[in-house]
Design a protein around this motif. Structure first.
Motif, mmCIF file in Angstrom:
data_model
loop_
_atom_site.group_PDB
_atom_site.id
_atom_site.type_symbol
_atom_site.label_atom_id
_atom_site.label_comp_id
_atom_site.label_asym_id
_atom_site.label_seq_id
_atom_site.Cartn_x
_atom_site.Cartn_y
_atom_site.Cartn_z
ATOM 1 N N UNK A 208 87.030 96.837 58.958
ATOM 2 C CA UNK A 208 86.163 95.836 58.341
ATOM 3 C C UNK A 208 84.891 96.440 57.773
ATOM 4 N N UNK A 209 84.442 97.560 58.363
ATOM 5 C CA UNK A 209 83.114 98.081 58.034
ATOM 6 C C UNK A 209 83.142 99.182 56.974
ATOM 7 N N UNK A 210 84.197 99.994 57.011
ATOM 8 C CA UNK A 210 84.115 101.278 56.310
ATOM 9 C C UNK A 210 84.692 101.235 54.903
ATOM 10 N N UNK A 211 84.259 102.208 54.093
ATOM 11 C CA UNK A 211 84.901 102.443 52.808
ATOM 12 C C UNK A 211 86.207 103.189 53.033
ATOM 13 N N UNK A 212 86.115 104.160 53.932
ATOM 14 C CA UNK A 212 87.301 104.960 54.244
ATOM 15 C C UNK A 212 87.375 105.148 55.748
ATOM 16 N N UNK A 213 88.584 105.361 56.231
ATOM 17 C CA UNK A 213 88.807 105.538 57.661
ATOM 18 C C UNK A 213 89.548 106.854 57.861
ATOM 19 N N UNK A 214 89.084 107.623 58.895
ATOM 20 C CA UNK A 214 89.819 108.829 59.273
ATOM 21 C C UNK A 214 90.373 108.603 60.673
ATOM 22 N N UNK A 215 91.629 108.944 60.884
ATOM 23 C CA UNK A 215 92.256 108.725 62.186
ATOM 24 C C UNK A 215 92.471 110.073 62.857
ATOM 25 N N UNK A 216 91.955 110.181 64.078
ATOM 26 C CA UNK A 216 92.124 111.447 64.814
ATOM 27 C C UNK A 216 92.952 111.213 66.061
ATOM 28 N N UNK A 217 93.744 112.225 66.378
ATOM 29 C CA UNK A 217 94.537 112.162 67.600
ATOM 30 C C UNK A 217 94.762 113.592 68.094
ATOM 31 N N UNK A 218 94.432 113.828 69.370
ATOM 32 C CA UNK A 218 94.613 115.140 69.995
ATOM 33 C C UNK A 218 94.025 116.270 69.144
ATOM 34 N N UNK A 219 92.814 116.039 68.620
ATOM 35 C CA UNK A 219 92.114 117.084 67.903
ATOM 36 C C UNK A 219 92.496 117.208 66.442
ATOM 37 N N UNK A 220 93.545 116.520 66.047
ATOM 38 C CA UNK A 220 94.003 116.649 64.647
ATOM 39 C C UNK A 220 93.634 115.410 63.845
ATOM 40 N N UNK A 221 93.428 115.639 62.555
ATOM 41 C CA UNK A 221 93.192 114.522 61.645
ATOM 42 C C UNK A 221 94.553 114.051 61.146
ATOM 43 N N UNK A 222 94.946 112.837 61.573
ATOM 44 C CA UNK A 222 96.293 112.372 61.225
ATOM 45 C C UNK A 222 96.344 111.796 59.824
ATOM 46 N N UNK A 223 95.308 111.038 59.459
ATOM 47 C CA UNK A 223 95.321 110.397 58.150
ATOM 48 C C UNK A 223 93.909 110.046 57.760
ATOM 49 N N UNK A 224 93.668 109.878 56.463
ATOM 50 C CA UNK A 224 92.380 109.392 56.001
ATOM 51 C C UNK A 224 92.572 108.616 54.704
#
Lengths: 269, 520
Positions: A208-224
Motif C-alpha cells: 500500500x505504501x511503496x512505489x516498489x517492493x523488494x522481497x528478501x528471503x534467507x539473505x537473497x533478494x528474491x524479487x523486486x
C-alpha cells in the motif's frame, strides 16, 4: 531510467560468525531519486542487515554500495550517517534527552547554532504533527508509542537529509496509529522529495505504501518491482507473500457490508 | 560525673581542626586520584574482556588486603623509591605520611569505581548505542553524550561507596605518619580514653555521611539536569576542603616533630619531650601512633626529629641481631651502629621496658614459680597470650630456644586487654611489658629470666641526623636522661591507663615532669 540511482547495492554480501551465517548474499538493488522502496521479508531474511550496510553501521564483505554516486567505503562513516536519516525500530530515542534534544541531535553534531536548532525542532514537530509547546520539553518515556515514532521520524529529518532509512518503524504500533503514521510519512516523503527505504514484515503495508517492493528471503533478494510486477513473479515464496493480503482482503470484503452505515439510521441494533 | 562535662571532650574538640583537616585532605586527594585512574581504565576496559577481567581481578585482590596492611606496605615501597630517585635523579621525597596514605587509599577506592563504571556502561541498551551511531555520533560523542550519562546512576553509586570506604580506611593512615581522625582512635585505644575512640569514630562516620550526601546531591543534579544541585554539591566538597586548609595555613609549622609509637608509654614520653621543648621556647608538635616498623625510618629520613625507642627492639628488630649481649655492651654497640646511620643516641631515660613473662602473683606462689625455668613443667597445660608482634619477634624464638617452652595454646591480643585476661584467668601467662602500670594494678608478677634469653630494653632517646648538632634540643632534653626509674614509669603508665580525665598523655607528662623535677 537514465538518472544514476541514489542508493545502489551491487553484488553485496555480508556474513556473521566467521562466515557461517550469510546474512546478505549477493544482493543487487537500486533505488532512484524520489523513490519509496519497501523491503519485505521474514525475520532473519537479511533485510535489516542490508539497511545497516547502507549507512555503514556495518561494513560489507563483498560487493559495492554507493550513495549518491559515491562508494560508501570512500566516505567517512560518521559524515555519511549525518546526511542519511535513520528511523530505528522502537524509536531508539535517548531516554535522558528531551524531545527537542533528541530531534536536534544531528544538527547539534553538525555544529548548527542553538537558535537555528530550536526553530528547526519546532518546524519538525509541526511536520510530524506533534504540538510544539506540549511535547518539546517532554522526556521520551512520557510519550505514547506513536508519539515516540513521530519524534523518531522528526529526528531522522532534522538535518534535512535527502535519504531516509527506516527499520520497521511502525511495527510495534496498534493498527490505527500505524496506518495514520505511515500515511503521514508517505505524504512527507512526497512533499520533501525524499528517497526512502523502509523495512517491514507486513506485505500489505509494503504494497500500500511503496512505489516498489523488494522481497528478501534467507539473505537473497528474491524479487523486486511494483505490486503489479511482483504478482507476475514466478517465485513460490513471493506468490505466497502476495496471496496472504489478497485472501485477507477478500475475506474482509465478504465479512463487512460494502457501505457501512455511519449515521445508524438503518442500523438494526 | 556528667558525661559531657568530662574535660576529655574539650581535649578531643581542640584536636578536631588538625585531625579532621588532615583527614579530609588525605581522603579527598586519594578519592580524586582514584577516580582519575579508575574512570579512564574502566572506559578503556569496558569492551575488552581480557583487560576487564585483569583489572577487576587486581582491584579485588587489593580489596582483600586489610587496609592497615596496605597502608603499611606503601611506606617501605615508597622509601625504596625515594632512595632510588635520590640515587638516579638527585631528588628525594618524603615516603612518610601523606604520600603513602594517598596512594594506598586511592588503590583502595578503585574496585567500586571500576566495577560500577564497567557495569553501568555495559548495561546501556545496545540499541541506543547503535542509535547514537545512526544519528552520526563519533564513538567519543556516543560515550560522552549517551553512554556515560546513562551509566551515571550506577557509576555514582560506586563513587559514593568508594568515598565512604576511603574516609573510613583513612583512619588507618595514622601508623604511617599521616595525621587523621584515626589519631583519636589509636590514641584512645592505647590510653583507654574511650571518649577519644568514640569521638574519632563518630567524626569519621559523620564526615563519610556528609561527603556521601554531597555526592548524592551531585548525582540527582546530573540526573534531573539541575545545574544548581550539581553546583551546590561541588561547592560543598570544595568548601569542606577549603575549610580544612585555613587552619593548616594559619598555624605556624612546628620546627620539631616528636614521634611516638602506638602505645600509652610512648604517648606520655612524646608529650613529655614536646613539653620540655616548648619550655625551652622550641616549637614542637608530636606525631603519634606510628608503627614500630615506620618510626625508625622516619627518624633517619628526618620526617620526625626525636623519639624514644628501646635498645633491645632496635638490636633485634631493626638490626636483626639474634645474639644477646650484656646491657652495657649492647648499648655501646648500638651507639656505633646508629652513628653509621647518623642517628644520635642521646642517652637512656633510666628505665627498661622489656618483654617479660607475667602471671598472677597468687597463682605463681601456689605453683612455686619464680623464674621462667620454674614455668617450663607447667607450660604444656597452660595458655599464653601476647601482643600482635611478640610471637614473630626474635625474643620469643630466643626464649623458646633457651627454655624449651611449649604452651598448650598461644593467643594474640590487644595489649590493653592482655593484663585483664591474665588477671581473670582467661589465659595463664602473658608476655607483658616490664614498665606497664597494670602489673601492679592487677597484682601480677614478672618471672625472672634466669637464662638471660631476653635482651635488655633500655628506653633511649634518639635524634634525627639533621639534629645531631642541635645544642638547643640536646640541652632541653638533658634533664630527662637517667631520671625516670622503672617505678616512676610504671606509676605514670598506670595513670595513663586510668581511663579518666587525668589520664591524658599531656596530664601524665606534666605529673611525670613534676616527679622528675622534685628529685634531688
Amino acid at each position: 531510467m537514465s538518472a544514476p540511482p541514489v542508493i545502489a547495492f551491487a553484488h553485496v554480501g555480508k556474513s556473521f560468525d566467521g562466515g557461517r551465517v550469510k546474512a546478505v548474499d549477493d544482493v543487487s538493488l537500486e533505488v532512484h531519486a524520489g523513490e519509496f522502496l519497501t523491503i519485505v521479508g521474514g525475520s532473519g531474511s537479511g533485510k535489516t542487515t542490508l539497511l545497516r550496510l547502507a549507512n555503514r553501521l556495518i561494513d560489507a564483505d563483498q560487493g559495492r554500495i554507493s550513495i549518491e554516486g559515491e562508494d560508501v567505503r570512500a566516505v567517512d562513516p560518521v559524515q555519511l550517517r549525518r546526511r542519511i536519516g535513520y528511523v530505528f525500530q522502537n524509536g531508539g530515542l535517548f531516554p535522558h534527552m528531551s524531545v527537542a534534544g533528541n530531534i536536534g541531535i544531528t544538527p547539534k553534531l553538525l555544529g548548527t547554532p542553538a537558535a537555528e536548532i530550536a526553530a528547526r525542532v519546532d518546524e519538525l514537530l509541526d511536520l510530524v504533527r506533534l504540538d510544539r509547546a506540549q511535547h518539546r520539553d517532554r522526556l521520551p518515556q512520557e510519550l505514547s508509542g506513536g508519539q515516540r515514532q513521530r519524534v523518531g521520524v522528526a529526528r531522522a529529518l532534522a538535518a534535512k537529509p535527502r535519504i531516509v532509512l527506516m527499520d520497521e518503524p511502525f511495527g510495534a504500533l496498534d493498527p490505527l496509529t500505524r496506518d495514520a503514521l505511515s500515511q503521514d510519512y508517505r505524504a512527507l516523503h512526497d512533499r520533501l522529495g525524499l528517497t526512502t527505504i523502509m523495512i517491514t514484515h507486513d506485505m500489505a503495508e509494503a504494497l500500500l505504501l511503496a512505489d516498489r517492493i523488494a522481497v528478501m528471503h534467507a539473505g537473497k533478494l528474491l524479487a523486486q518491482g511494483t505490486a503489479a510486477e511482483l504478482s507476475g513473479s514466478g517465485d513460490a515464496y513471493v506468490g505466497q507473500l502476495l496471496r496472504t493480503p489478497r485472501r485477507q482482503a477478500e475475506r474482509l470484503n465478504a465479512l463487512l457490508p460494502a457501505n457501512p452505515s455511519r449515521d445508524g439510521k438503518d442500523g438494526a441494533a | 560525673m556528667n558525661l559531657l562535662s568530662d574535660p576529655r571532650w574539650s581535649d578531643a574538640v581542640s584536636h578536631l581542626p588538625d585531625y579532621l583537616g588532615n583527614h579530609v585532605r588525605v581522603s579527598v586527594t586519594a578519592l580524586a586520584l582514584g577516580l582519575l585512574i579508575s574512570l579512564p581504565l574502566a572506559i578503556a576496559a569496558r569492551n575488552r574482556p581480557l583487560l576487564r577481567g585483569a583489572l577487576l581481578g587486581l582491584a579485588s585482590v587489593v580489596q582483600t588486603v586489610p587496609g592497615l596492611a596496605l597502608l603499611a606496605l606503601f611506606y617501605p615501597l615508597l622509601l625504596a623509591l625515594a632512595s632510588l630517585s635520590l640515587a638516579w635523579f638527585g631528588f628525594d621525597f618524603s615516603a612518610f605520611g601523606f604520600l603513602p596514605s594517598v596512594l594506598a587509599l586511592a588503590l583502595y577506592s578503585m574496585l567500586p569505581v571500576l566495577r560500577n563504571t564497567i557495569t553501568g556502561l555495559r548495561g546501556v541498551d545496545p540499541a541506543l548505542i547503535e542509535a547514537a551511531q545512526g544519528v552520526g555520533m563519533t564513538p567519543r560523542q556516543s560515550l560522552f553524550t549517551v553512554e556515560l550519562p546513562l551509566a551515571l546512576p550506577v557509576m555514582m553509586a560506586g563513587i559514593r561507596t568508594a568515598a565512604v570506604w576511603v574516609i573510613g580506611t583513612a583512619t588507618l593512615s595514622t601508623p604511617i605518619g599521616q595525621t587523621s581522625l584515626g589519631n583519636y582512635i589509636f590514641a584512645g585505644l592505647q590510653t583507654q580514653n574511650w571518649v577519644f575512640v568514640l569521638f574519632g569514630c563518630a567524626a569519621a562516620a559523620l564526615l563519610a555521611l556528609v561527603v556521601d550526601q554531597l555526592l548524592a546531591l551531585i548525582e540527582t543534579g546530573i540526573r534531573l539536569r539541575s545545574r544548581l544541585r550539581v553546583a551546590l554539591g561541588a561547592l560543598g566538597i570544595v568548601a569542606l576542603l577549603a575549610a580544612t586548609l585555613v587552619p593548616a595555613l594559619a598555624r605556624p609549622p612546628s620546627s620539631y616533630i616528636v614521634g611516638a609509637k602506638t602505645f600509652a608509654e610512648q604517648y606520655v614520653l612524646a608529650a613529655l619531650i614536646a613539653e620540655r621543648l616548648q619550655a625551652a621556647n622550641l616549637s614542637a608538635a608530636s606525631r603519634e601512633g606510628l608503627g614500630s616498623n615506620v618510626i625508625f625510618d622516619a627518624l633517619v629520613s628526618g620526617d620526625i626529629d626525636v623519639y624514644v625507642d628501646y635498645s633491645g627492639t632496635l638490636w633485634a628488630n631493626q638490626f636483626h641481631h639474634s645474639d644477646i649481649r650484656p646491657r652495657e655492651v649492647l648499648l655501646s654497640e648500638l651507639k656505633t651502629i646508629l652513628a653509621q646511620q647518623k642517628v644520635t643516641l642521646l642517652g637512656e631515660l633510666g628505665f627498661e621496658n622489656a618483654y617479660a613473662l607475667v602471671m598472677p602473683r597468687k597463682r605463681a606462689e601456689q605453683l612455686g614459680i619464680r623464674t621462667i625455668s620454674d614455668l617450663v613443667p607447667y607450660a604444656g597445660t597452660m595458655s599464653m597470650a601476647a601482643d600482635y608482634e611478640f610471637f614473630s619477634r626474635p625474643e620469643w624464638a630466643g626464649i623458646q630456644k633457651a627454655y624449651g617452652l611449649k604452651f598448650r595454646t598461644q593467643r594474640q591480643m590487644q595489649p590493653d586487654f592482655m593484663y585483664a585476661a591474665v588477671a581473670s584467668g582467661e589465659v595463664d601467662v602473658i608476655a607483658g611489658y616490664t614498665s606497664d602500670g597494670l602489673i601492679a594494678k592487677y597484682d601480677l608478677v614478672v618471672l625472672n629470666d634466669d637464662r638471660h634469653a631476653i635482651p635488655p630494653y633500655d628506653a633511649i632517646v634518639l635524634l634525627a641526623p639533621k639534629r645531631a648538632d642541635d645544642q638547643a634540643l640536646r640541652s632541653a632534653l638533658q634533664p630527662l636522661l637517667g631520671r625516670i626509674d622503672i617505678a616512676t614509669m610504671r606509676a605514670a603508665n598506670l595513670r595513663a591507663a586510668g581511663g579518666n580525665a587525668a589520664a591524658s598523655p599531656n596530664e601524665v607528662a606534666r605529673w611525670l615532669w613534676n616527679r622528675i623535677a622534685k628529685q634531688p
